[in-house]
Write an enzyme that holds these catalytic residues in place. Structure first.
Site, short mmCIF file in Angstrom:
data_model
loop_
_atom_site.label_atom_id
_atom_site.label_comp_id
_atom_site.label_asym_id
_atom_site.label_seq_id
_atom_site.Cartn_x
_atom_site.Cartn_y
_atom_site.Cartn_z
N GLU A 1 -33.23 15.02 -18.35
CA GLU A 1 -32.95 14.01 -17.31
C GLU A 1 -32.39 12.80 -18.05
OE1 GLU A 1 -33.33 14.09 -13.97
OE2 GLU A 1 -34.15 16.12 -13.87
N ASN B 1 -38.68 3.09 -18.65
CA ASN B 1 -38.24 2.24 -17.52
C ASN B 1 -39.07 2.43 -16.25
OD1 ASN B 1 -36.95 4.76 -17.30
ND2 ASN B 1 -35.30 3.90 -16.09
N CYS C 1 -32.15 4.46 -14.16
CA CYS C 1 -31.11 5.42 -14.55
C CYS C 1 -30.08 5.64 -13.45
CB CYS C 1 -31.76 6.75 -14.92
SG CYS C 1 -32.82 7.39 -13.63
N GLY D 1 -34.66 10.56 -20.73
CA GLY D 1 -34.29 9.47 -21.63
C GLY D 1 -32.79 9.40 -21.82
N SER D 2 -32.38 8.89 -22.96
CA SER D 2 -30.96 8.62 -23.18
C SER D 2 -30.18 9.89 -23.54
CB SER D 2 -30.81 7.61 -24.31
OG SER D 2 -31.38 8.14 -25.49
N GLU E 1 -23.46 3.06 -20.68
CA GLU E 1 -24.40 2.72 -19.60
C GLU E 1 -24.98 1.32 -19.84
OE1 GLU E 1 -27.83 5.22 -19.89
OE2 GLU E 1 -28.60 4.66 -17.93
#
Ligand code: NAD
Length: 442
Positions: free
Chosen positions: A194, A99, A228, A172-173, A318
């Site tokens: 993160e 992203n 995020c 990431g996720s 999310e």
């Protein structure tokens, strides 16, 4: 080659990196546009300039950061000099998301190099143009044994994760974060994760609604909501909802025009898979603004949804796209009921003129970081730690903290030899009273 020895060498390579990025900024911006139409303004603000600023600060402060840090010695060790020595972990793996594909790959890399580590970076496969330019730059600046880029998808990431590392930094996720943590556990490798979460944006009856709408529209629709720390959903006093929605509509139109598809300032969804995931979450009857989409262009308009079902698909996880659900509350206690349904988010925003209300929200809820009366901007101050808590991540970075993240802190007591107080040594016979007295006094 031993990269941890020379601070001059680290500074030299980081300066080379800085120059390479400045030289190729136009190409980087183009790559970001090719990948998902990231607007040039956003590419500069949130990607290239962010990295350039971080690099400049790191180069300027590196010598100071690497100096052993003196701390007050303990009288128990008198006479001694005590200090913390920063040493590189060794071989570091950085796995980046798509992203903010340039910034989120390069910022950790800068810090890892500054701290004296060797690095393998795996950029996201979903933004291949940006990954390619990152490889070009890194190959130009670093020796392959110092910093290497390994492009590719999940298989490449998995292969890398099956190896032994001295530190893993993952962005990431949540789902992949768990895979990374499990792989790290095999070798007891320390990790920074993160991750993401469902970031609430709470608005009370004292808030400046017009300004709130403007700042929320910016924070939500920058990068087409694929941020995020973007506000995930609005939680507003029930009687203010319709007023607020009309402000939101105004601000969206002011920012992106009557047809945001034609705006050069509105990015696209990264790929068809994510486009489908998002479109499936839009219930047409609940749309109060936007809702248009086009798979050919991976386009989804800035969309406002009136939501009252916490069990809906949209509220399940999310959102990570340009869809903004508006939920309402009447009594303050309902805020807790809603927030406690979700894991601790990466960010939380509160819009209010009441110091008491803001304080209550900040104190009562756990989240990575956030703002009072704004969104996203806490990211821009590199004196603030950036990271999640609970499911939104572990560890934090930015600025000096990034250097610290990639350094092991060695505690050293340098004991003088001119005096050796005999009290601590066995035999302890008859010494207990004296040691108790001293410990009490200390
Ligand atoms: P992702 O977890 O799908 O992918 C991230 C990286 O992991 C990619 O390089 C990918 O190749 C790799 N990967 C994917 N599946 C893997 C697997 N099974 N095993 C090993 N590696 C795998 O995340 P994404 O879609 O790139 O990014 C979006 C997510 O990242 C969102 O949840 C967002 O909130 C979060 N995010 C967090 C931050 C932050 O700073 N906290 C920043 C940006 C994005």
């Amino acid at each position: 080659m031993n990269y941890k020895t020379s601070i001059s060498f680290r500074k030299e390579t980081l300066t080379k990196l800085l120059n390479a990025i400045i030289m190729q900024e136009t190409e980087i911006i183009q790559a970001l546009q090719d990948d998902f139409k990231k607007p040039a303004f956003e590419a500069v603000l949130t990607e290239t300039n962010y990295v350039i600023t971080e690099l400049k600060a790191t180069i300027k402060k590196l010598r100071k950061w690497t100096q052993p840090k003196r701390v007050m010695p303990s009288l128990l060790n008198f006479p001694s000099t005590d200090y913390i020595h920063s040493e590189p972990y060794g071989k570091v793996l950085i796995i980046a998301p798509w992203n903010y594909p340039f910034q989120l790959a390069l910022c950790p890399l800068v810090a890892a190099v500054a701290a004296g580590n060797q690095v393998v970076l795996k950029p996201s496969e979903l933004t291949p143009k940006t990954a390619a330019i990152i490889t070009t730059i890194i190959e130009k600046v670093f020796h392959i044994n110092h910093v290497e880029v390994q492009e590719g998808g999940i298989e490449v990431a998995q292969k890398l994760l099956s190896q032994r590392w001295d530190y893993i930094f993952f962005t990431g996720s949540v789902a992949v974060g768990k895979i990374v943590a499990a792989a790290a556990a095999v070798h007891l490798t320390p990790v920074t994760l993160e991750l993401g979460g469902k970031n609430p944006c709470i608005i009370d009856e004292t808030a400046n609604l017009k300004l709130a709408a403007k700042r929320i529209v910016w924070g939500k629709f920058i990068n087409a909501g694929q941020t995020c720390i973007a506000p995930d959903y609005i939680l507003i006093q029930k009687n203010m909802k319709s007023h607020f929605i009309s402000y939101l509509q105004n601000e969206i139109t002011k920012a992106y025009g009557e047809n945001p598809k034609l705006s050069p300032d509105f990015a696209r969804i990264v790929n068809e898979k994510n486009w489908l995931r998002l479109v499936n979450r839009i219930t047409p009857e609940k749309v109060v603004f936007g809702g248009q989409s086009d798979i050919e262009d991976c386009y989804i308009a800035p969309t406002i949804i009136e939501e009252n079902d916490l069990e809906s698909l949209l509220m399940e996880e999310e959102i990570f796209g340009p869809i903004l659900p508006i939920l309402t509350y009447e009594k303050e206690s309902e805020i807790e009921t809603i927030l406690s349904k979700y894991e601790k988010p990466l960010a939380l925003y509160v819009f209010t003129d009441s110091k008491t209300f803001a304080k209550k929200i900040i104190r009562n809820f756990s989240f990575g970081g956030g703002c009072i009366n704004d969104t996203v901007v806490h990211f821009s101050n590199n004196r603030l730690p950036f990271g999640g808590v609970g499911h939104s991540g572990m560890g934090a970075y930015h600025g000096r903290l990034s250097f610290d993240t990639f350094s092991h802190k060695k505690s050293i007591v340098k004991k003088a030899t001119w005096l050796d107080i005999p009290l601590r040594y066995a035999p302890y016979n008859g010494k207990l009273k004296s040691i108790k007295k001293i410990l009490n006094w200390l």
